[in-house]
Design a protein around this motif. Structure first.
Motif, mmCIF file in Angstrom:
data_model
loop_
_atom_site.group_PDB
_atom_site.id
_atom_site.type_symbol
_atom_site.label_atom_id
_atom_site.label_comp_id
_atom_site.label_asym_id
_atom_site.label_seq_id
_atom_site.Cartn_x
_atom_site.Cartn_y
_atom_site.Cartn_z
ATOM 1 N N GLY A 198 0.804 -1.209 0.000
ATOM 2 C CA GLY A 198 0.000 0.000 0.000
ATOM 3 C C GLY A 198 0.838 1.261 0.000
ATOM 4 N N VAL A 199 1.538 1.503 1.109
ATOM 5 C CA VAL A 199 2.366 2.696 1.265
ATOM 6 C C VAL A 199 3.747 2.278 1.741
ATOM 7 C CG1 VAL A 199 2.651 4.886 2.482
ATOM 8 C CG2 VAL A 199 0.359 4.117 1.839
ATOM 9 N N SER A 200 4.790 2.797 1.085
ATOM 10 C CA SER A 200 6.172 2.590 1.517
ATOM 11 C C SER A 200 6.794 3.923 1.879
ATOM 12 C CB SER A 200 7.007 1.930 0.410
ATOM 13 O OG SER A 200 6.721 0.554 0.307
ATOM 14 N N ASN A 201 7.442 3.964 3.032
ATOM 15 C CA ASN A 201 8.179 5.156 3.456
ATOM 16 C C ASN A 201 9.620 4.752 3.716
ATOM 17 O OD1 ASN A 201 8.602 7.861 4.287
ATOM 18 N ND2 ASN A 201 8.361 7.261 6.433
ATOM 19 N N ILE A 202 10.486 5.046 2.755
ATOM 20 C CA ILE A 202 11.899 4.676 2.855
ATOM 21 C C ILE A 202 12.706 5.948 3.098
ATOM 22 C CG2 ILE A 202 13.797 3.409 1.791
ATOM 23 C CD1 ILE A 202 11.217 1.779 2.110
ATOM 24 N N SER A 203 13.147 6.117 4.336
ATOM 25 C CA SER A 203 13.958 7.284 4.699
ATOM 26 C C SER A 203 13.268 8.595 4.367
ATOM 27 C CB SER A 203 15.326 7.222 4.001
ATOM 28 O OG SER A 203 16.060 6.103 4.441
ATOM 29 N N GLY A 204 11.974 8.657 4.632
ATOM 30 C CA GLY A 204 11.224 9.885 4.380
ATOM 31 C C GLY A 204 10.409 10.300 5.584
ATOM 32 N N ASN A 205 9.700 11.408 5.428
ATOM 33 C CA ASN A 205 8.805 11.919 6.460
ATOM 34 C C ASN A 205 7.376 11.858 5.930
ATOM 35 O OD1 ASN A 205 10.944 12.862 8.325
ATOM 36 N ND2 ASN A 205 11.406 14.266 6.641
ATOM 37 N N LEU A 206 6.534 11.109 6.631
ATOM 38 C CA LEU A 206 5.195 10.808 6.137
ATOM 39 C C LEU A 206 4.143 11.151 7.187
ATOM 40 C CD1 LEU A 206 3.306 9.360 4.007
ATOM 41 C CD2 LEU A 206 3.754 7.261 5.291
ATOM 42 N N THR A 207 3.048 11.763 6.731
ATOM 43 C CA THR A 207 1.881 12.002 7.576
ATOM 44 C C THR A 207 0.648 11.489 6.846
ATOM 45 O OG1 THR A 207 2.874 13.991 8.542
ATOM 46 C CG2 THR A 207 0.499 13.734 8.773
ATOM 47 N N VAL A 208 -0.149 10.671 7.544
ATOM 48 C CA VAL A 208 -1.379 10.133 6.960
ATOM 49 C C VAL A 208 -2.534 10.483 7.889
ATOM 50 C CG1 VAL A 208 -2.540 8.112 5.989
ATOM 51 C CG2 VAL A 208 -0.025 8.206 6.028
ATOM 52 N N LEU A 209 -3.559 11.135 7.341
ATOM 53 C CA LEU A 209 -4.693 11.593 8.138
ATOM 54 C C LEU A 209 -6.010 11.168 7.485
ATOM 55 C CD1 LEU A 209 -3.516 15.303 8.645
ATOM 56 C CD2 LEU A 209 -3.130 13.404 10.212
ATOM 57 N N ASN A 210 -6.916 10.638 8.289
ATOM 58 C CA ASN A 210 -8.298 10.389 7.847
ATOM 59 C C ASN A 210 -8.345 9.602 6.540
ATOM 60 O OD1 ASN A 210 -8.988 12.128 10.010
ATOM 61 N ND2 ASN A 210 -8.886 13.905 8.673
ATOM 62 N N SER A 211 -7.610 8.531 6.473
ATOM 63 C CA SER A 211 -7.476 7.768 5.226
ATOM 64 C C SER A 211 -7.628 6.277 5.483
ATOM 65 C CB SER A 211 -6.124 8.071 4.568
ATOM 66 O OG SER A 211 -6.037 9.431 4.205
ATOM 67 N N THR A 212 -7.819 5.527 4.400
ATOM 68 C CA THR A 212 -7.976 4.078 4.471
ATOM 69 C C THR A 212 -6.973 3.409 3.540
ATOM 70 O OG1 THR A 212 -10.336 4.262 4.970
ATOM 71 C CG2 THR A 212 -9.556 2.145 4.141
ATOM 72 N N ILE A 213 -6.267 2.404 4.079
ATOM 73 C CA ILE A 213 -5.296 1.623 3.315
ATOM 74 C C ILE A 213 -5.776 0.176 3.355
ATOM 75 C CG2 ILE A 213 -2.868 0.933 3.155
ATOM 76 C CD1 ILE A 213 -2.195 3.553 4.677
ATOM 77 N N HIS A 214 -6.243 -0.332 2.224
ATOM 78 C CA HIS A 214 -6.921 -1.632 2.249
ATOM 79 C C HIS A 214 -6.618 -2.449 1.001
ATOM 80 C CE1 HIS A 214 -10.166 -0.762 -0.757
ATOM 81 N NE2 HIS A 214 -9.891 0.490 -0.425
ATOM 82 N N ASP A 215 -6.712 -3.766 1.151
ATOM 83 C CA ASP A 215 -6.631 -4.712 0.037
ATOM 84 C C ASP A 215 -5.357 -4.545 -0.777
ATOM 85 O OD1 ASP A 215 -9.331 -6.252 -0.027
ATOM 86 O OD2 ASP A 215 -9.905 -4.163 0.287
ATOM 87 N N ASN A 216 -4.238 -4.456 -0.076
ATOM 88 C CA ASN A 216 -2.914 -4.461 -0.702
ATOM 89 C C ASN A 216 -2.209 -5.761 -0.350
ATOM 90 O OD1 ASN A 216 -2.703 -1.469 -1.655
ATOM 91 N ND2 ASN A 216 -3.404 -1.335 0.457
ATOM 92 N N VAL A 217 -1.274 -6.194 -1.213
ATOM 93 C CA VAL A 217 -0.653 -7.505 -1.068
ATOM 94 C C VAL A 217 0.850 -7.411 -1.269
ATOM 95 C CG1 VAL A 217 -0.540 -9.847 -2.012
ATOM 96 C CG2 VAL A 217 -2.732 -8.675 -1.883
ATOM 97 N N VAL A 218 1.612 -8.114 -0.446
ATOM 98 C CA VAL A 218 3.011 -8.407 -0.756
ATOM 99 C C VAL A 218 3.189 -9.917 -0.622
ATOM 100 C CG1 VAL A 218 4.061 -6.193 -0.208
ATOM 101 C CG2 VAL A 218 3.643 -7.780 1.630
ATOM 102 N N ASN A 219 3.394 -10.551 -1.738
ATOM 103 C CA ASN A 219 3.533 -12.003 -1.762
ATOM 104 C C ASN A 219 4.447 -12.390 -2.921
ATOM 105 O OD1 ASN A 219 3.203 -14.714 -1.222
ATOM 106 N ND2 ASN A 219 1.247 -14.874 -2.291
ATOM 107 N N PRO A 220 5.716 -12.004 -2.847
ATOM 108 C CA PRO A 220 6.611 -12.219 -3.976
ATOM 109 C C PRO A 220 7.043 -13.673 -4.104
ATOM 110 C CG PRO A 220 7.836 -11.346 -2.135
ATOM 111 C CD PRO A 220 6.400 -11.357 -1.714
ATOM 112 N N THR A 221 7.399 -14.051 -5.315
ATOM 113 C CA THR A 221 7.973 -15.378 -5.513
ATOM 114 C C THR A 221 9.294 -15.502 -4.773
ATOM 115 O OG1 THR A 221 6.959 -15.478 -7.699
ATOM 116 C CG2 THR A 221 8.736 -17.036 -7.237
ATOM 117 N N ASN A 222 10.108 -14.444 -4.842
ATOM 118 C CA ASN A 222 11.359 -14.376 -4.089
ATOM 119 C C ASN A 222 11.392 -13.061 -3.322
ATOM 120 O OD1 ASN A 222 12.704 -16.804 -5.195
ATOM 121 N ND2 ASN A 222 12.555 -15.653 -7.108
ATOM 122 N N GLY A 223 11.833 -13.085 -2.093
ATOM 123 C CA GLY A 223 11.897 -11.864 -1.305
ATOM 124 C C GLY A 223 11.184 -12.020 0.016
#
Length: 326
Positions: free
Chosen positions: A177-202
């Motif tokens: 859904g959301v990746s924060n790599i060495s950043g500054n993030l603010t999330v307000l009044n939001s929905t994060i849904h139905d995201n997947v991480v299922n790699p063959t390798n990793g």
């Protein structure tokens, strides 16, 4: 008595007024913010009343411009032929405009120009996601519904604010859904849904949210955010944090899943401070049932009080204001 001829030379005050009005009219014409009136992409290399595509409007926009759309385009879709690379200080405000990037190789929108400050409002982004590479980006009332890759990424010291938005459909190696790599993030009044991480390798961590640190520190603040129906392969169905700080307030993390691992709701690894307040972390699932809701691989999440946690599922214990539920 003056010998100046009359009727030949105009009054200086009249001349000054006429010149001023001419300059004002010209300035208004030149400085007017672009209005998108065409669904085409890329367009015919111009932006005028006959045709102005979104890509053309971005190209001609001046610092501080708000790019808008002609009312006749409301509810319509722009199909991109390649990534929209947005720079400068610009706002793009749509009246229910969709941007289809399903045929684009990488991202729908990339912000990577030096000192860029971009606001997106009232848009729907389909197919591919949004990436901020070290700049400043705000999403206001945006729906991001992708089919591959990370839906929203904030990287390399970037600053991102997500408000009143929904993020779904991510399918990535880490951070669906959301990746924060060495950043500054603010999330307000939001929905994060139905995201997947299922790699063959990793590793397959962070179905809804993934944070780590590389060159610079990472920090995230989440207030009134819902994580639901996100899936990870090995850890952090709702959220994976392996560096930096994360503050979660008035939020709900439920119905997330880890397929073969731990931390169906929240998984913390090598992070100095992950705190929860007035939040619900319950009803998540992991193959390691002892950490179905919370996993503390090295550092415990901290309760700042008034949370609801799944009983015996790895979440913080001991705060008398928290409630543990079966």
């Amino acid at each position: 008595m003056s010998n100046k001829p009359t009727g030949i030379f105009p009054d200086k005050r009249q001349f000054t007024f006429v010149a001023f009005m001419a300059c004002a009219t010209l300035a208004q014409t030149v400085l007017a913010a672009p209005v998108v009136n065409s669904l085409s992409d890329p367009g015919e290399d111009g932006c005028d009343e006959v045709e102005c595509t979104l890509r053309e409007a971005i190209a001609v926009a001046s610092p501080g411009d708000e790019i808008t759309f002609d009312a006749s385009l409301s509810g319509d879709m722009i199909t991109l032929i390649e990534v929209l690379d947005i720079g400068g200080n610009v706002t793009i405000t749509g009246p229910d405009i969709s941007i289809d990037a399903r045929n684009v190789a990488s991202y729908a929108i990339l912000v990577d120009d030096a000192e860029a400050d971009v606001t997106l409002s009232g848009l729907t982004i389909l197919g591919k996601g949004i990436a901020n590479d070290g700049q400043s980006v705000s999403l206001e009332g945006v729906r991001v519904a992708v089919t591959s890759g990370t839906a929203v990424g904030n990287y390399a010291g970037g600053t991102m604010t997500i408000v009143d938005s929904t993020i779904s459909g991510g399918n990535a190696t880490n951070g669906g859904g959301v990746s924060n790599i060495s950043g500054n993030l603010t999330v307000l009044n939001s929905t994060i849904h139905d995201n997947v991480v299922n790699p063959t390798n990793g590793s397959g961590r962070g179905g809804g949210f993934y944070q780590s640190e590389t060159q610079t520190p990472a920090s995230t603040s989440m207030i009134n955010v819902t994580f639901s129906n996100n899936v990870a392969k090995t850890a952090g169905g709702g959220m994976w944090v392996e560096g930096g700080t994360v503050e979660v307030i008035n939020s709900t993390i439920t119905d997330n899943l880890v397929i073969t691992g731990d931390g169906g709701g929240v998984a913390v690894n090598n992070s100095p401070a992950v705190s929860l307040k007035n939040s619900i972390v319950a009803g998540n699932t992991a193959s390691d049932t002892d950490s179905a809701d919370c996993s503390n691989r090295s550092t415990d999440p901290v309760s700042n009080g008034n949370n609801v946690f799944g009983l015996g599922t790895g979440c913080p214990t001991g705060d008398t204001t928290d409630i543990d539920v079966e």
